[in-house]
Design an enzyme around this catalytic site. Structure first.
Site, PDB file in Angstrom:
ATOM      1  N   ARG A 158     -34.448  12.338 -19.421  1.00 55.25           N
ATOM      2  CA  ARG A 158     -35.041  13.647 -19.718  1.00 55.25           C
ATOM      3  C   ARG A 158     -34.570  14.200 -21.057  1.00 55.25           C
ATOM      4  O   ARG A 158     -33.377  14.279 -21.307  1.00 55.25           O
ATOM      5  CB  ARG A 158     -34.698  14.641 -18.604  1.00 55.25           C
ATOM      6  CG  ARG A 158     -35.365  14.229 -17.316  1.00 55.25           C
ATOM      7  CD  ARG A 158     -35.022  15.109 -16.154  1.00 55.25           C
ATOM      8  NE  ARG A 158     -35.906  14.755 -15.047  1.00 55.25           N
ATOM      9  CZ  ARG A 158     -35.939  15.382 -13.893  1.00 55.25           C
ATOM     10  NH1 ARG A 158     -35.144  16.403 -13.675  1.00 55.25           N
ATOM     11  NH2 ARG A 158     -36.787  14.995 -12.960  1.00 55.25           N
ATOM     12  N   SER A 205     -40.596  18.923   8.987  1.00 52.63           N
ATOM     13  CA  SER A 205     -40.639  19.168   7.549  1.00 52.63           C
ATOM     14  C   SER A 205     -41.794  18.410   6.896  1.00 52.63           C
ATOM     15  O   SER A 205     -41.977  17.215   7.122  1.00 52.63           O
ATOM     16  CB  SER A 205     -39.287  18.713   6.975  1.00 52.63           C
ATOM     17  OG  SER A 205     -39.296  18.707   5.577  1.00 52.63           O
ATOM     18  N   SER A 207     -46.563  22.311  -6.121  1.00 53.12           N
ATOM     19  CA  SER A 207     -46.742  22.535  -7.551  1.00 53.12           C
ATOM     20  C   SER A 207     -46.988  21.289  -8.378  1.00 53.12           C
ATOM     21  O   SER A 207     -47.325  21.389  -9.546  1.00 53.12           O
ATOM     22  CB  SER A 207     -45.529  23.244  -8.119  1.00 53.12           C
ATOM     23  OG  SER A 207     -44.519  22.311  -8.379  1.00 53.12           O
ATOM     24  N   HIS A 209     -44.584  28.913  -5.599  1.00 55.24           N
ATOM     25  CA  HIS A 209     -45.670  28.761  -6.578  1.00 55.24           C
ATOM     26  C   HIS A 209     -46.889  29.603  -6.231  1.00 55.24           C
ATOM     27  O   HIS A 209     -47.959  29.397  -6.798  1.00 55.24           O
ATOM     28  CB  HIS A 209     -46.046  27.287  -6.732  1.00 55.24           C
ATOM     29  CG  HIS A 209     -44.969  26.520  -7.407  1.00 55.24           C
ATOM     30  ND1 HIS A 209     -44.789  26.511  -8.770  1.00 55.24           N
ATOM     31  CD2 HIS A 209     -43.938  25.803  -6.891  1.00 55.24           C
ATOM     32  CE1 HIS A 209     -43.727  25.796  -9.070  1.00 55.24           C
ATOM     33  NE2 HIS A 209     -43.184  25.356  -7.949  1.00 55.24           N
ATOM     34  N   THR A 225     -39.563  33.038  -5.161  1.00 61.37           N
ATOM     35  CA  THR A 225     -38.728  33.122  -6.362  1.00 61.37           C
ATOM     36  C   THR A 225     -39.198  34.285  -7.232  1.00 61.37           C
ATOM     37  O   THR A 225     -40.358  34.698  -7.155  1.00 61.37           O
ATOM     38  CB  THR A 225     -38.791  31.820  -7.185  1.00 61.37           C
ATOM     39  OG1 THR A 225     -37.856  31.916  -8.260  1.00 61.37           O
ATOM     40  CG2 THR A 225     -40.162  31.586  -7.781  1.00 61.37           C
ATOM     41  N   LYS A 272     -40.729  32.498 -11.434  1.00 61.61           N
ATOM     42  CA  LYS A 272     -41.979  31.886 -11.867  1.00 61.61           C
ATOM     43  C   LYS A 272     -42.955  32.998 -12.237  1.00 61.61           C
ATOM     44  O   LYS A 272     -42.737  33.661 -13.248  1.00 61.61           O
ATOM     45  CB  LYS A 272     -42.422  30.856 -10.853  1.00 61.61           C
ATOM     46  CG  LYS A 272     -41.436  29.659 -10.947  1.00 61.61           C
ATOM     47  CD  LYS A 272     -41.489  28.587  -9.909  1.00 61.61           C
ATOM     48  CE  LYS A 272     -40.341  27.595 -10.159  1.00 61.61           C
ATOM     49  NZ  LYS A 272     -40.147  26.632  -9.102  1.00 61.61           N
ATOM     50  N   THR A 326     -39.387  13.440  -9.525  1.00 68.00           N
ATOM     51  CA  THR A 326     -40.166  14.642  -9.215  1.00 68.00           C
ATOM     52  C   THR A 326     -41.498  14.261  -8.565  1.00 68.00           C
ATOM     53  O   THR A 326     -41.979  14.938  -7.655  1.00 68.00           O
ATOM     54  CB  THR A 326     -40.389  15.475 -10.494  1.00 68.00           C
ATOM     55  OG1 THR A 326     -39.111  15.688 -11.122  1.00 68.00           O
ATOM     56  CG2 THR A 326     -41.023  16.810 -10.190  1.00 68.00           C
TER      57      THR A 326
HETATM   58  C1  LIG Z   1     -38.878  26.058  -8.538  1.00 64.39           C
HETATM   59  C2  LIG Z   1     -38.891  25.821  -7.061  1.00 64.39           C
HETATM   60  C3  LIG Z   1     -37.872  26.313  -6.240  1.00 64.39           C
HETATM   61  C4  LIG Z   1     -36.611  26.897  -6.798  1.00 64.39           C
HETATM   62  O1  LIG Z   1     -36.818  28.170  -7.294  1.00 64.39           O
HETATM   63  P1  LIG Z   1     -35.869  28.683  -8.485  1.00 64.39           P
HETATM   64  O2  LIG Z   1     -35.975  30.158  -8.405  1.00 64.39           O
HETATM   65  O3  LIG Z   1     -36.405  28.084  -9.753  1.00 64.39           O
HETATM   66  O4  LIG Z   1     -34.487  28.177  -8.188  1.00 64.39           O
HETATM   67  C5  LIG Z   1     -38.021  26.231  -4.864  1.00 64.39           C
HETATM   68  N1  LIG Z   1     -39.105  25.657  -4.310  1.00 64.39           N
HETATM   69  C6  LIG Z   1     -40.085  25.131  -5.076  1.00 64.39           C
HETATM   70  C7  LIG Z   1     -41.259  24.520  -4.410  1.00 64.39           C
HETATM   71  C8  LIG Z   1     -39.995  25.171  -6.472  1.00 64.39           C
HETATM   72  O5  LIG Z   1     -40.937  24.612  -7.210  1.00 64.39           O
END
Ligand SMILES: *Cc1c(COP(=O)(O)O)cnc(C)c1O
Length: 403
Positions: free
Chosen positions: A21, A136, A188, A216, A244, A247, A362
Site C-alpha cells: 500500500r 454473521s 461498501s 456506509h 460512524t 464518512k 479488502t
Molecule cells: C469504515 C468502516 C468501519 C469503521 O468505521 P471508522 O469510523 O472509520 O472506524 C466500520 N464498518 C464498516 C463497514 C466500514 O466500512
C-alpha cells in the site's frame, strides 16, 4: 530471531504480489472539494479526488467548521479524560441524544471510531451473554469480525445477503440458545444493500437480536438520513444500529444506538469504551452540526443519488465494467492486483485524478477494483474528464471491457 529481516521479507512479499500500500500524500482544501493538493515526486499537483468517504462533502461544510471552531475556542482541544474520569463534555451528551433520536432509539453511545464501536460492542456481547450464538454475513467488515472473534461466541457465517441461508442456519441451531444476527446495510466494496426487512423477519422468527452496521448509509439513506433502516421502515426492528461520524458526517468517531438498558450495558462493561479517552468536544460539536444539517436537507441525498446514477450510466455507455451497485458506490472491476494499481497510478500521473486501487484482503483476489465515490460536488465536467481518462487507460493497459 533477525526481526529486521523478518519485517523486510514480509513487506517484499506484499510488493511481489502487487498489493503493497502506498498512500497518496494529500492536502485537502476546505471550500474546494473535491480538489486537493497532492505531494508527489517533489512537486505539488492539484488533483480531483474520486474515492473519498466524505460522501456528502460535510467535512468542509461551513456549519461544521463553524461549530468545531466555536467548540474548540470554548472547550479547548482534548476532552481531558475517559468518559468516566472527567472526560464527558456536554457536547457528548447532546450528540448522544441527537443520535438516539435520529435512529429512533432510547439511547446512543459514542466511541472513538466506528471500528472501536463494532469491536467493543460485539466482543462485549459475545463475552458477556452466556451461550450467545452469532449469525454473521459472509461479507461483514473486519471490525465486526475482530469483535466477534474476541468475544469468543460461537459464530455461524451465512451467505452474503441471503435470508434463506440465514434461516437454514438458525433453524439448525439449539432453539434454547440466545442468538444475534450481525450484518451491514450498505456493503461498501460492492455497493449492494442488505434485504433488511427479510433479515428482520427471519431473526424475529427465531428470537434473535439484530445488529446492523450502517456505516456506509449514515447521512445518506432515509428521509432524515439516518440510514437504510429508516428508508426501509425497520428502525424499530433492528436491536442495535451501529454507525460512524467519519464518512458522510465528515468528522470522526463511532456510535451504537439501542435500548436504554443495552446501551447502559455496553457503557458499563465495554473495555474499548471504558478505558479510552473521550472524543475531543470539538469533534462532537462538528458531528452534531453535520447531523442537524443533513436531517433537514434531503435535497443533498437526492443530488448524491443522481450523481451516482449518472456516473454509472456514463461508464456503462463507455464500456467500462461497472459492477452491479444499487447504492452511491460505483465499483469498476479490474480483476488483477498489478493492473489495478497501474490503472490508479496512470490516473494520477497522467490525468490528476485520484482513485485508490482496492486489492486483497479488502476484496477477494481476482476481484481487484477501482472504487469510485461520486459526491454532490462532482459536476458534469469532472465526470467527463474521469470517463475519458478511464477510456484511455482501459485502452493503453488492454483492460477488459464490459460484456
Ligand atoms: C469504515 C468502516 C468501519 C469503521 O468505521 P471508522 O469510523 O472509520 O472506524 C466500520 N464498518 C464498516 C463497514 C466500514 O466500512
Amino acid at each position: 530471531m533477525d526481526f529486521e529481516k523478518f519485517f523486510a521479507d514480509r513487506i517484499a512479499e506484499l510488493k511481489r504480489e502487487g498489493r503493497y500500500r502506498i498512500f497518496a500524500d494529500l492536502e485537502r482544501q476546505a471550500g474546494s472539494f473535491p480538489t486537493a493538493k497532492n505531494y508527489r515526486d517533489g512537486a505539488v499537483h492539484d488533483v480531483t479526488v474520486w474515492c473519498s468517504n466524505d460522501y456528502l462533502c460535510m467535512g468542509q461544510h461551513p456549519k461544521v467548521i463553524k461549530a468545531m471552531t466555536e467548540a474548540l475556542h470554548r472547550c479547548g482541544a482534548g476532552a481531558g479524560g475517559t468518559r468516566n474520569i472527567s472526560g464527558t463534555n456536554h457536547y457528548h451528551v447532546l450528540l448522544e441524544e441527537e443520535l438516539a433520536g435520529w435512529n429512533r432509539k432510547e439511547a446512543a453511545l459514542l466511541f472513538t471510531s466506528g471500528y472501536v464501536a463494532n469491536q467493543t460492542t460485539l466482543s462485549t456481547l459475545g463475552a458477556q451473554i452466556p451461550g450467545l450464538q452469532i449469525f454473521s454475513d459472509a461479507f461483514n467488515h473486519n471490525s465486526m469480525i475482530e469483535g466477534m472473534r474476541q468475544g469468543r461466541a460461537q459464530r455461524h457465517v451465512f451467505k452474503h445477503n441471503d435470508p434463506a441461508d440465514l434461516e437454514r442456519l438458525l433453524a439448525a441451531a439449539d432453539p434454547a440458545a440466545p442468538k444475534m444476527v450481525a450484518f451491514e446495510s450498505v456493503y461498501s466494496m460492492d455497493g449492494d444493500i442488505a434485504p433488511m426487512a427479510a433479515i428482520c423477519d427471519v431473526a424475529e422468527k427465531y428470537g434473535a437480536m439484530t445488529y446492523c452496521d450502517e456505516v456506509h448509509a449514515v447521512g445518506m439513506y432515509g428521509l432524515s438520513g439516518s440510514g437504510v433502516a429508516e428508508r426501509d421502515g425497520v428502525q424499530d426492528r433492528v436491536t442495535i444500529i451501529q454507525g460512524t461520524m467519519a464518512k458522510a458526517l465528515g468528522v470522526v468517531g463511532g456510535y451504537v444506538a439501542a435500548s436504554h438498558s443495552l446501551v447502559d450495558f455496553i457503557r458499563s462493561f465495554g473495555p474499548g469504551f471504558i478505558f479510552s479517552s473521550a472524543l475531543p468536544p470539538a469533534v462532537a460539536a462538528g458531528a452534531l452540526a453535520s447531523i442537524r444539517h443533513l436531517k433537514d436537507h434531503n435535497d443533498i441525498r437526492e443530488r448524491h443519488q443522481e450523481r451516482a446514477a449518472t456516473l454509472k450510466r456514463r461508464l456503462t455507455e463507455a464500456g467500462i465494467p461497472v459492477m452491479d451497485s444499487v447504492s452511491h458506490i460505483v465499483p469498476v472491476m479490474v480483476g488483477d492486483a498489478a493492473l489495478c494499481k497501474k490503472a490508479s497510478d496512470d490516473l494520477l500521473r497522467h490525468h490528476n485524478i485520484y482513485v485508490q486501487p482496492i486489492n486483497y484482503p479488502t476484496v477477494p483476489k481476482g476481484s481487484e477494483r477501482l472504487r469510485i465515490t461520486p459526491t454532490p460536488l462532482h459536476d458534469d465536467a469532472m465526470m467527463t474528464r474521469l470517463v475519458e481518462a478511464l477510456i484511455a487507460i482501459w485502452g493503453s493497459l488492454g483492460l477488459k471491457k464490459a460484456a
